[in-house]
Design a protein around this motif. Structure first.
Motif, PDB file in Angstrom:
ATOM      1  N   GLN A 190      40.748  34.903  34.001  1.00 51.02           N
ATOM      2  CA  GLN A 190      39.953  35.183  35.200  1.00 51.02           C
ATOM      3  C   GLN A 190      39.441  33.910  35.856  1.00 51.02           C
ATOM      4  O   GLN A 190      39.383  33.810  37.085  1.00 51.02           O
ATOM      5  N   GLN A 191      39.094  32.918  35.043  1.00 50.16           N
ATOM      6  CA  GLN A 191      38.486  31.702  35.576  1.00 50.16           C
ATOM      7  C   GLN A 191      39.498  30.712  36.129  1.00 50.16           C
ATOM      8  O   GLN A 191      39.244  30.056  37.141  1.00 50.16           O
ATOM      9  N   TYR A 192      40.657  30.603  35.469  1.00 49.49           N
ATOM     10  CA  TYR A 192      41.588  29.536  35.824  1.00 49.49           C
ATOM     11  C   TYR A 192      42.962  30.009  36.305  1.00 49.49           C
ATOM     12  O   TYR A 192      43.701  29.224  36.910  1.00 49.49           O
ATOM     13  N   PHE A 193      43.321  31.251  36.030  1.00 51.13           N
ATOM     14  CA  PHE A 193      44.699  31.673  36.266  1.00 51.13           C
ATOM     15  C   PHE A 193      44.782  32.929  37.116  1.00 51.13           C
ATOM     16  O   PHE A 193      45.651  33.779  36.921  1.00 51.13           O
ATOM     17  N   SER A 194      43.887  33.046  38.080  1.00 52.88           N
ATOM     18  CA  SER A 194      43.822  34.271  38.882  1.00 52.88           C
ATOM     19  C   SER A 194      44.923  34.354  39.928  1.00 52.88           C
ATOM     20  O   SER A 194      45.237  35.434  40.426  1.00 52.88           O
ATOM     21  N   SER A 195      45.520  33.227  40.277  1.00 51.98           N
ATOM     22  CA  SER A 195      46.555  33.196  41.304  1.00 51.98           C
ATOM     23  C   SER A 195      47.923  32.964  40.677  1.00 51.98           C
ATOM     24  O   SER A 195      48.073  32.162  39.756  1.00 51.98           O
ATOM     25  N   ALA A 196      48.930  33.668  41.216  1.00 54.97           N
ATOM     26  CA  ALA A 196      50.299  33.460  40.739  1.00 54.97           C
ATOM     27  C   ALA A 196      50.926  32.230  41.373  1.00 54.97           C
ATOM     28  O   ALA A 196      51.936  31.735  40.883  1.00 54.97           O
ATOM     29  N   ASP A 197      50.329  31.743  42.442  1.00 56.39           N
ATOM     30  CA  ASP A 197      50.889  30.609  43.176  1.00 56.39           C
ATOM     31  C   ASP A 197      50.052  29.366  42.901  1.00 56.39           C
ATOM     32  O   ASP A 197      49.326  28.877  43.761  1.00 56.39           O
ATOM     33  N   GLN A 198      50.127  28.860  41.684  1.00 56.44           N
ATOM     34  CA  GLN A 198      49.383  27.672  41.311  1.00 56.44           C
ATOM     35  C   GLN A 198      50.159  26.901  40.269  1.00 56.44           C
ATOM     36  O   GLN A 198      51.150  27.393  39.723  1.00 56.44           O
ATOM     37  N   LEU A 199      49.696  25.676  39.978  1.00 53.61           N
ATOM     38  CA  LEU A 199      50.429  24.831  39.050  1.00 53.61           C
ATOM     39  C   LEU A 199      50.303  25.285  37.604  1.00 53.61           C
ATOM     40  O   LEU A 199      51.179  25.020  36.789  1.00 53.61           O
ATOM     41  N   LEU A 200      49.204  25.935  37.255  1.00 52.15           N
ATOM     42  CA  LEU A 200      48.954  26.281  35.857  1.00 52.15           C
ATOM     43  C   LEU A 200      49.217  27.758  35.574  1.00 52.15           C
ATOM     44  O   LEU A 200      48.906  28.626  36.393  1.00 52.15           O
ATOM     45  N   THR A 201      49.790  28.016  34.405  1.00 52.73           N
ATOM     46  CA  THR A 201      49.954  29.382  33.920  1.00 52.73           C
ATOM     47  C   THR A 201      49.436  29.463  32.490  1.00 52.73           C
ATOM     48  O   THR A 201      49.218  28.453  31.822  1.00 52.73           O
ATOM     49  N   LEU A 202      49.238  30.692  32.020  1.00 50.96           N
ATOM     50  CA  LEU A 202      48.600  30.937  30.722  1.00 50.96           C
ATOM     51  C   LEU A 202      49.564  31.653  29.797  1.00 50.96           C
ATOM     52  O   LEU A 202      50.313  32.547  30.214  1.00 50.96           O
ATOM     53  N   ARG A 203      49.555  31.264  28.527  1.00 49.48           N
ATOM     54  CA  ARG A 203      50.286  31.982  27.479  1.00 49.48           C
ATOM     55  C   ARG A 203      49.408  32.087  26.233  1.00 49.48           C
ATOM     56  O   ARG A 203      48.450  31.313  26.075  1.00 49.48           O
ATOM     57  N   LEU A 204      49.759  33.010  25.391  1.00 45.39           N
ATOM     58  CA  LEU A 204      49.132  33.122  24.080  1.00 45.39           C
ATOM     59  C   LEU A 204      49.991  32.357  23.083  1.00 45.39           C
ATOM     60  O   LEU A 204      51.221  32.468  23.099  1.00 45.39           O
ATOM     61  N   ALA A 205      49.343  31.586  22.216  1.00 47.01           N
ATOM     62  CA  ALA A 205      50.051  30.835  21.179  1.00 47.01           C
ATOM     63  C   ALA A 205      49.723  31.433  19.816  1.00 47.01           C
ATOM     64  O   ALA A 205      48.597  31.884  19.570  1.00 47.01           O
TER      65      ALA A 205
END
Length: 463
Positions: free
Chosen positions: A194-209
């Motif tokens: 919610q804080q950092y990855f709310s947009s699909a059009d950005q440099l950063l994406t999130l994954r679970l490790a």
């Protein structure tokens, strides 16, 4: 290439303009797009953050009108490299154990001894150093397997470091193996998204490790129904480390039985797996991240990068760096190591017979380091090739430098001849990050002082 200072000024003055156009002319273009192939002399147009066109001559079509024009005569234009797995927070401890003997030695030193004394600022500095170094060596996309998330602040600092570096980053979040931590993971992934990855059009994406089994750090970190559900609820991919040997093979069969394997799940290393395990990975469309130098030097199971096994089930793997505490940090050596090991094995297997098993090529390893790396990171539609519509993540490599001239085979020059010193420019999402051989916007003396102070504090605290 002339008047480079003025060209850089033009790029930076219009950096915020979403309509800005950049035209690269007279380049040798390695697109890694099978429909475009290699252009011995071509042009590439960037509009905003994306590649707009690739063709032999765009200037005659008016593409240069109003554009910042970069004369790339004598240079190779190719996609940026994609690193599918690196533990970036460890960068302050680079090469602290260059002759590591096995995985257990690494685990007990780095993860059990040093990791517990990391503060959020140490995470930030290590991750930023790793990301900037990646850019310097031509890596435009980095999956940061951030497995020292002791507190929410540790995660925040890791993400902020990626943001501040300007790299295309994948933050793969995991709690630490050993030592005290806040117990916030994996629940904290919801806040992070919610804080950092709310947009699909950005440099950063999130994954679970996660880890493959409970052998190293217990059952809470082992991938299974609980962690798979977390990833499904958030709509994110999963990167699984320490995938090797018979216990991982058994786990893989269980994941397949439970419907937990899919194209959004990446298996890292994958050495010493059984044929049955490989079959289900291929059947479920899973992706694989090899770390050629890590597997060989640290000696993970067979110590042989599993490229033949992956290819045999239809998987074209991505490549990765892994741990800089013991290993090099650039993609050139990953490509060369994998090429040498696989071809050595093929020739050796056929020695004394009239058969030589298939050998991979320089095109194969460049494909693994670019397009397949992007696919492994879940970003094939975004980066990995110089395809119109994709983000402009690209490298300008000097082919007329002493170690590369004369230019004969372009892919051979990139894979076998080049290194970081030949990378003249790096662009990520159309923004210039390296120019005339230097990473931009970095106060190197200040960074050096900060990282050395972090290193000294870590070593003292771990005594």
């Amino acid at each position: 290439m002339t008047d480079r200072t003025a060209t850089l000024a033009g790029l930076r003055q219009r950096a915020a303009d979403p309509q800005r156009r950049i035209l690269f002319t007279n380049a040798t273009i390695i697109s890694m797009d099978p429909q475009i192939g290699i252009l011995r002399r071509g042009d590439l147009l960037v509009e905003g953050a994306r590649i707009a066109a690739v063709a032999p001559d765009l200037r005659s079509q008016g593409a240069g009108d109003g554009a910042v024009v970069i004369d790339a005569t004598g240079a190779i234009l190719c996609p940026g490299f994609v690193d599918t797995h690196r533990h970036s927070w460890q960068a302050a401890l680079r090469r602290i154990m260059p002759d590591v003997n096995d995985l257990g030695e690494y685990v007990m030193s780095t993860l059990a001894r040093y990791a517990p004394v990391y503060q959020p600022q140490d995470i930030y500095l290590g991750t930023r150093l790793a990301a900037l170094s990646a850019i310097d060596s031509g890596i435009t996309c980095l999956l940061d397997f951030s497995h020292n998330a002791r507190t929410a602040a540790h995660s925040d600092h890791a993400i902020q470091a990626l943001l501040d570096s300007g790299i295309r980053g994948v933050h793969a979040s995991m709690r630490p193996h050993f030592g005290d931590w806040d117990g916030q993971w994996p629940a904290d992934l919801t806040r992070l998204q919610q804080q950092y990855f709310s947009s699909a059009d950005q440099l950063l994406t999130l994954r679970l490790a996660a880890l493959a089994t409970d052998e190293i750090a217990g059952p809470d970190l082992a991938y299974g129904p609980r962690l798979a559900q977390v990833a499904r609820d958030l709509g994110i991919g999963v990167s699984i480390d320490a995938v090797f040997g018979t216990t991982s093979s058994t786990a893989i069969l269980g994941w397949a039985r439970d419907g937990l394997l899919n194209p959004g799940v990446t298996l890292i290393h994958s050495t010493g797996l059984t044929g049955e395990a490989w079959k289900v990975i291929g059947d479920t469309g899973g992706t694989v991240a090899l770390a050629p130098v890590s597997e060989a030097q640290i000696g993970l199971e067979t110590a042989v990068p599993a490229v033949d096994e992956a290819l045999a089930v239809g998987i074209r793997p991505g490549l990765s760096i892994d741990v800089e505490v013991a290993l090099p940090g650039d993609m050139f050596i990953q490509m060369r190591t994998l090429l040498s090991i696989q071809r050595m094995r093929a020739v050796s297997a056929g020695y004394g017979t009239d058969q030589i098993p298939p050998r991979i090529t320089t095109h194969d390893v460049l494909d693994f380091a670019t397009l397949q790396g992007a696919r492994t990171n879940g970003l094939e539609s975004v980066t990995g090739s110089l395809t119109p519509g994709k983000q402009a993540d690209l490298l300008l490599i000097r082919a007329d430098d002493l170690n590369n001239m004369p230019l004969n085979d372009p892919i051979g020059t990139v894979v076998l001849g080049s290194d970081a010193r030949n990378i003249d420019a790096v662009f990520i999402a159309g923004q210039v990050r390296k120019w005339e051989g230097a990473v931009l916007d970095v106060d190197l003396p200040a960074l050096r002082n900060d990282i050395e102070a972090s290193r000294d504090r870590l070593l003292a605290a771990a005594q």
